[in-house]
Design a protein around this motif. Structure first.
Motif, short mmCIF file in Angstrom:
data_model
loop_
_atom_site.label_atom_id
_atom_site.label_comp_id
_atom_site.label_asym_id
_atom_site.label_seq_id
_atom_site.Cartn_x
_atom_site.Cartn_y
_atom_site.Cartn_z
N CYS A 1 1.38 -6.29 5.64
CA CYS A 1 2.13 -6.13 4.39
C CYS A 1 1.20 -5.70 3.26
O CYS A 1 0.07 -6.18 3.17
CB CYS A 1 2.84 -7.43 4.02
N ARG B 1 4.43 -3.09 6.21
CA ARG B 1 5.51 -3.11 5.22
C ARG B 1 4.92 -3.02 3.82
O ARG B 1 3.95 -3.69 3.49
CB ARG B 1 6.32 -4.40 5.35
N ALA C 1 5.92 -3.85 0.18
CA ALA C 1 6.91 -4.64 -0.54
C ALA C 1 7.37 -3.91 -1.81
O ALA C 1 6.54 -3.42 -2.58
CB ALA C 1 6.34 -6.00 -0.90
#
Length: 256
Positions: A56, A119, A121
């Protein structure tokens, strides 16, 4: 629809250099919930691909150190353009994921929230660094659409547009530049200055020239028909600058 930077119909208007950047812009324009960038590797790895997968990335994270030598075997720009596109989208409120295209059921797994790839955010509206808002149509007007002409207006009209959010009326026009049709994108500016707004013209350039300085009540008399009382309606307009105050004080009532 299929959107491809390499063979767009309107090549002059949309030239971004790679499909990663183009996909990020499309995701923002349509207010997408997710941008999925598929590649030949698992995602962004530490140390230019030599380290472990980064699951992330937050908006404030600096990933430059991991991009120094990170490239995918095919495509333009490799991992760098995908990360740039993902961060660009995330900062505008669109979640982005970089994942491996060959992974079984990759799309379904990402949509189900499984921890796949890297990912990025999204920044929430109002959060520091966030740039989302305004709607896809307005973002298209502001960032992407090619202007076909310029409407020069007086200071009273500028004040009405900037301070009151008014529509542009023919009485505020002082000059029309370029050749355009009704519905084309035009820029709005004071004489001799940079544009402070953009919008969709209600009239073609030759019609707008005939309406310079006229009242809205005169449109039908001049043209034989009245499509709209406004040259550019406020719903079809975006401001490029909110600090666009007139350079000198007006000595008459503001016109629009």
């Amino acid at each position: 629809p299929v959107v491809n930077e390499n063979d767009t119909v309107s090549y002059e208007e949309i030239r971004f250099g790679d499909n990663d950047r183009l996909s990020a812009l499309v995701a923002q324009l349509i207010d997408a919930d997710l941008l999925l960038l598929l590649t030949t590797v698992e995602g962004l790895r530490e140390r230019g691909g030599a380290g472990p997968l980064i699951p992330c990335v937050a908006a404030e994270d600096d990933v430059e150190q991991h991009l120094a030598q990170a490239r995918t075997p095919t495509g333009v720009g490799g991992m760098r353009t995908k990360v740039d596109a993902a961060q660009w989208a995330a900062r505008r409120g669109v979640e982005a994921v970089i994942a491996q295209a060959s992974l079984e059921d990759v799309l379904l797994r990402v949509l189900q929230g499984e921890a796949v790839g890297t990912r990025f955010a999204p920044v929430e509206p109002g959060q520091a660094g966030g740039q989302r808002g305004g709607g896809g149509r307005r973002r298209w007007l502001r960032l992407t659409a090619k202007a076909r002409g310029v409407l020069r207006v007086d200071e009273g009209a500028q004040r009405a547009l900037v301070e009151r959010g008014a529509s542009l009326l023919p009485s505020g026009l002082v000059a029309v530049e370029g050749a355009f049709e009704a519905g084309d994108v035009v820029e709005i500016a004071l004489p001799g200055q940079a544009p402070f707004a953009r919008g969709l013209a209600s009239y073609a350039s030759h019609e707008a020239r005939s309406l310079v300085g006229r009242q809205s009540s005169e449109i039908e008399e001049v043209l034989g028909v009245c499509y709209s009382e406004e040259i550019v309606h406020r719903d079809d307009m975006v401001l490029l600058r909110t600090d666009a105050a007139p350079s000198t004080a007006a000595t008459r009532e503001p016109s629009s």
